[in-house]
Design a protein around this motif. Structure first.
Motif, PDB file in Angstrom:
ATOM      1  N   LEU A   1     -17.162   5.131   7.156  1.00 19.39           N
ATOM      2  CA  LEU A   1     -16.840   5.479   5.767  1.00 19.39           C
ATOM      3  C   LEU A   1     -15.658   6.447   5.711  1.00 19.39           C
ATOM      4  CD1 LEU A   1     -20.463   5.848   4.333  1.00 19.39           C
ATOM      5  CD2 LEU A   1     -18.850   3.966   3.933  1.00 19.39           C
ATOM      6  N   ARG A   2     -15.594   7.360   6.670  1.00 18.09           N
ATOM      7  CA  ARG A   2     -14.427   8.250   6.728  1.00 18.09           C
ATOM      8  C   ARG A   2     -13.158   7.457   7.046  1.00 18.09           C
ATOM      9  NH1 ARG A   2     -15.945  11.555  10.490  1.00 18.09           N
ATOM     10  NH2 ARG A   2     -14.662  10.782  12.192  1.00 18.09           N
ATOM     11  N   LEU A   3     -13.276   6.474   7.932  1.00 16.92           N
ATOM     12  CA  LEU A   3     -12.132   5.616   8.234  1.00 16.92           C
ATOM     13  C   LEU A   3     -11.636   4.929   6.979  1.00 16.92           C
ATOM     14  CD1 LEU A   3     -10.221   4.063  10.147  1.00 16.92           C
ATOM     15  CD2 LEU A   3     -12.084   2.412  10.497  1.00 16.92           C
ATOM     16  N   VAL A   4     -12.537   4.396   6.178  1.00 19.30           N
ATOM     17  CA  VAL A   4     -12.144   3.738   4.928  1.00 19.30           C
ATOM     18  C   VAL A   4     -11.349   4.698   4.054  1.00 19.30           C
ATOM     19  CG1 VAL A   4     -13.056   2.870   2.741  1.00 19.30           C
ATOM     20  CG2 VAL A   4     -13.970   2.005   4.913  1.00 19.30           C
ATOM     21  N   ARG A   5     -11.838   5.930   3.918  1.00 23.88           N
ATOM     22  CA  ARG A   5     -11.126   6.913   3.094  1.00 23.88           C
ATOM     23  C   ARG A   5      -9.739   7.200   3.671  1.00 23.88           C
ATOM     24  NH1 ARG A   5     -16.397   9.227   3.143  1.00 23.88           N
ATOM     25  NH2 ARG A   5     -15.790  10.735   4.746  1.00 23.88           N
ATOM     26  N   GLU A   6      -9.640   7.250   4.982  1.00 21.49           N
ATOM     27  CA  GLU A   6      -8.354   7.566   5.609  1.00 21.49           C
ATOM     28  C   GLU A   6      -7.386   6.381   5.527  1.00 21.49           C
ATOM     29  OE1 GLU A   6      -8.882   9.192   9.507  1.00 21.49           O
ATOM     30  OE2 GLU A   6      -9.783  11.047   8.756  1.00 21.49           O
ATOM     31  N   VAL A   7      -7.905   5.149   5.538  1.00 22.48           N
ATOM     32  CA  VAL A   7      -7.041   3.996   5.321  1.00 22.48           C
ATOM     33  C   VAL A   7      -6.421   4.079   3.928  1.00 22.48           C
ATOM     34  CG1 VAL A   7      -6.980   1.492   5.006  1.00 22.48           C
ATOM     35  CG2 VAL A   7      -8.225   2.476   6.939  1.00 22.48           C
ATOM     36  N   ALA A   8      -7.243   4.393   2.937  1.00 28.01           N
ATOM     37  CA  ALA A   8      -6.735   4.521   1.568  1.00 28.01           C
ATOM     38  C   ALA A   8      -5.728   5.656   1.467  1.00 28.01           C
ATOM     39  CB  ALA A   8      -7.893   4.744   0.608  1.00 28.01           C
ATOM     40  N   GLU A   9      -5.982   6.763   2.173  1.00 24.27           N
ATOM     41  CA  GLU A   9      -5.057   7.893   2.151  1.00 24.27           C
ATOM     42  C   GLU A   9      -3.744   7.542   2.846  1.00 24.27           C
ATOM     43  OE1 GLU A   9      -3.568  11.866   1.650  1.00 24.27           O
ATOM     44  OE2 GLU A   9      -4.968  10.553   0.600  1.00 24.27           O
ATOM     45  N   THR A  10      -3.812   6.842   3.962  1.00 23.43           N
ATOM     46  CA  THR A  10      -2.598   6.414   4.662  1.00 23.43           C
ATOM     47  C   THR A  10      -1.768   5.503   3.782  1.00 23.43           C
ATOM     48  OG1 THR A  10      -3.828   6.503   6.745  1.00 23.43           O
ATOM     49  CG2 THR A  10      -1.702   5.402   6.796  1.00 23.43           C
ATOM     50  N   ALA A  11      -2.426   4.609   3.072  1.00 21.82           N
ATOM     51  CA  ALA A  11      -1.723   3.719   2.163  1.00 21.82           C
ATOM     52  C   ALA A  11      -1.014   4.508   1.071  1.00 21.82           C
ATOM     53  CB  ALA A  11      -2.703   2.730   1.547  1.00 21.82           C
ATOM     54  N   ARG A  12      -1.692   5.528   0.547  1.00 23.94           N
ATOM     55  CA  ARG A  12      -1.079   6.341  -0.510  1.00 23.94           C
ATOM     56  C   ARG A  12       0.146   7.075   0.012  1.00 23.94           C
ATOM     57  NH1 ARG A  12      -0.614  11.275  -2.135  1.00 23.94           N
ATOM     58  NH2 ARG A  12      -1.825  12.105  -0.393  1.00 23.94           N
ATOM     59  N   ILE A  13       0.031   7.664   1.185  1.00 24.28           N
ATOM     60  CA  ILE A  13       1.127   8.437   1.756  1.00 24.28           C
ATOM     61  C   ILE A  13       2.324   7.547   2.092  1.00 24.28           C
ATOM     62  CG2 ILE A  13       1.815   9.810   3.771  1.00 24.28           C
ATOM     63  CD1 ILE A  13      -1.024  10.939   3.807  1.00 24.28           C
ATOM     64  N   SER A  14       2.050   6.331   2.571  1.00 25.08           N
ATOM     65  CA  SER A  14       3.144   5.438   2.974  1.00 25.08           C
ATOM     66  C   SER A  14       3.682   4.606   1.810  1.00 25.08           C
ATOM     67  CB  SER A  14       2.693   4.506   4.105  1.00 25.08           C
ATOM     68  OG  SER A  14       1.673   3.628   3.666  1.00 25.08           O
ATOM     69  N   SER A  15       3.258   4.935   0.579  1.00 22.10           N
ATOM     70  CA  SER A  15       3.779   4.304  -0.640  1.00 22.10           C
ATOM     71  C   SER A  15       3.576   2.802  -0.644  1.00 22.10           C
ATOM     72  CB  SER A  15       5.279   4.623  -0.805  1.00 22.10           C
ATOM     73  OG  SER A  15       5.497   6.016  -0.852  1.00 22.10           O
ATOM     74  N   VAL A  16       2.388   2.373  -0.244  1.00 24.48           N
ATOM     75  CA  VAL A  16       2.110   0.946  -0.202  1.00 24.48           C
ATOM     76  C   VAL A  16       1.984   0.336  -1.590  1.00 24.48           C
ATOM     77  CG1 VAL A  16      -0.408   1.034  -0.179  1.00 24.48           C
ATOM     78  CG2 VAL A  16       0.764  -0.744   1.118  1.00 24.48           C
ATOM     79  N   ALA A  17       1.907   1.162  -2.613  1.00 27.56           N
ATOM     80  CA  ALA A  17       1.770   0.631  -3.974  1.00 27.56           C
ATOM     81  C   ALA A  17       2.894  -0.335  -4.321  1.00 27.56           C
ATOM     82  CB  ALA A  17       1.736   1.785  -4.974  1.00 27.56           C
ATOM     83  N   ALA A  18       4.038  -0.157  -3.654  1.00 28.88           N
ATOM     84  CA  ALA A  18       5.173  -1.029  -3.950  1.00 28.88           C
ATOM     85  C   ALA A  18       4.941  -2.458  -3.494  1.00 28.88           C
ATOM     86  CB  ALA A  18       6.436  -0.476  -3.275  1.00 28.88           C
ATOM     87  N   VAL A  19       4.041  -2.665  -2.537  1.00 27.71           N
ATOM     88  CA  VAL A  19       3.809  -4.009  -2.016  1.00 27.71           C
ATOM     89  C   VAL A  19       2.383  -4.501  -2.249  1.00 27.71           C
ATOM     90  CG1 VAL A  19       5.608  -3.870  -0.257  1.00 27.71           C
ATOM     91  CG2 VAL A  19       3.324  -3.047   0.279  1.00 27.71           C
ATOM     92  N   GLY A  20       1.595  -3.748  -2.987  1.00 28.70           N
ATOM     93  CA  GLY A  20       0.241  -4.167  -3.288  1.00 28.70           C
ATOM     94  C   GLY A  20      -0.780  -3.434  -2.448  1.00 28.70           C
ATOM     95  N   PRO A  21      -2.059  -3.689  -2.703  1.00 34.96           N
ATOM     96  CA  PRO A  21      -3.121  -2.977  -1.986  1.00 34.96           C
ATOM     97  C   PRO A  21      -3.155  -3.334  -0.506  1.00 34.96           C
ATOM     98  CG  PRO A  21      -4.033  -4.773  -3.276  1.00 34.96           C
ATOM     99  CD  PRO A  21      -2.596  -4.665  -3.660  1.00 34.96           C
TER     100      PRO A  21
END
Length: 360
Positions: free
Chosen positions: A40-60
């Motif tokens: 569950l912590r890994l899941v949270r960190e995947v979401a955090e990594t995505a946020r930091i790396s600005s993945v919003a530009a290419v989708g979830p």
């Protein structure tokens, strides 16, 4: 590069014994696999990594739950639900034999968007030999029928080897018949129980990629290639041909994403560039995933094509191909060496060596 895909090896346990298994899975899980709270912590960190790396530009971010057989983990639905709630596009890779009605329903309730099921032959004779279990083909087909009945999207994966490469047209036809959304062609990488002898030669590899590029234009379902990065070169060469038959070209395929948009987290928390490249960039038990993804020397080296050696480093297609880093490591001991099964001779190489015909 923005993080786009994360594959998590949920367990090393599996109810089959496939001859090419990357994970060298066995009947029981490893005692030191990530527990529920760690997952569950890994899941949270995947979401955090995505946020930091600005993945919003290419989708979830696509969060791939794999194994082994992930459905053998009792907590897999809780973890999948957490990933879905965190905004990840959650998918699950399974051998299909455990897709019973209640299982499929629970996956849908957990927010799983798609399952992938491997079919390595168009019939029981070919598939069951590959999977080391009589009846595996029929059980997988029953599982896929149940997924279709309940409206759970699925794709068919096929690992291409010397055993089955001549039957690829039949396997594609079976995937279409079953109602798959996608057929994903995996080019075997010698890792785990998969051996170099089981794989194709360079010329056979090239012919398969050309056939896939042709089939992708007319197939009623999406056709993709994984672990065959020079498909991106073959696809573009075909698309540029003036005499190419009219068809549906689709999106230009990506090359090797290992460490550059894609990472793999092992069942014990080791972070690797991909599941076929066993170089550890860090452990989520020791450091956060965002820190590993942004600072690991291994991952950083994979993001700069200037580090690639041999003809890959001088190739005009390097910006979107890069060669299979895992295959280079497995066959040559250097993850930055040239792709050992690519036949293409780059312009820079041709300019210094006379003679020899180009394969494409």
């Amino acid at each position: 590069m923005a993080l786009r895909l994360v594959a998590w090896e949920a367990t090393g346990a599996c109810n089959l014994a496939c001859v090419h298994c990357r994970a060298t899975a066995k009947e029981s899980p490893d005692p030191d696999e990530l527990g529920t709270s760690e997952a569950l912590r890994l899941v949270r960190e995947v979401a955090e990594t995505a946020r930091i790396s600005s993945v919003a530009a290419v989708g979830p971010v696509i969060f791939i739950i794999s194994g082994g057989e992930p459905l053998l983990r009792p907590d897999i639905y809780e973890i999948a639900r957490a990933a879905s709630d965190a905004g990840l596009h959650t998918v699950l890779a399974t051998n299909g034999t455990l897709l019973e009605p209640r299982t499929v329903g629970r996956l849908i309730e957990a927010g799983v968007r798609r399952v992938s099921v491997s079919l390595d032959g168009p019939d029981a004779a070919g598939h069951d030999e590959f999977r080391g279990s009589p009846g595996a083909f029929d059980r997988a087909l029953r599982g896929l029928a149940e997924a279709r009945r309940q409206g759970l999207s699925f794709q068919v994966n096929t690992t291409v080897s010397r055993r089955n490469f001549r039957r690829l047209p039949d396997i594609l036809a079976k995937a279409v018949e079953l109602g798959a959304a996608t057929w994903d062609v995996f080019m075997l990488v010698p890792t785990g129980r998969g051996t170099a002898e089981a794989g194709l030669s360079g010329p056979e590899y090239e012919r398969v990629l050309r056939w896939v590029a042709e089939a992708a234009e007319t197939s009623p379902i999406e056709v993709k290639v994984t672990c065959g990065p020079h498909y991106s070169r073959v696809w573009r060469q075909r698309a540029a041909r003036a005499d190419r038959p009219s068809g549906r070209p689709g999106r230009p395929p990506s090359g090797c994403l290992a460490g550059d948009g894609f990472i793999f987290v092992s069942r014990t928390g080791d972070v690797c560039p991909c599941g076929y490249l066993p170089l550890v960039a860090g452990s989520v038990r020791e450091r956060s995933l965002p820190e590993i993804y942004s600072t690991s020397p291994i991952l950083l080296s994979l993001r700069d094509p200037a580090h690639l050696g041999g003809k890959c480093g001088r190739c005009e297609f390097v910006s979107f191909c890069r060669g299979c880093r895992a295959r280079a490591y497995s066959l040559q001991g250097d993850y930055l060496a040239e792709e050992p099964l690519c036949l293409w001779r780059p312009r820079a190489v041709r300019g210094r060596a006379a003679g020899g015909a180009d394969p494409a």
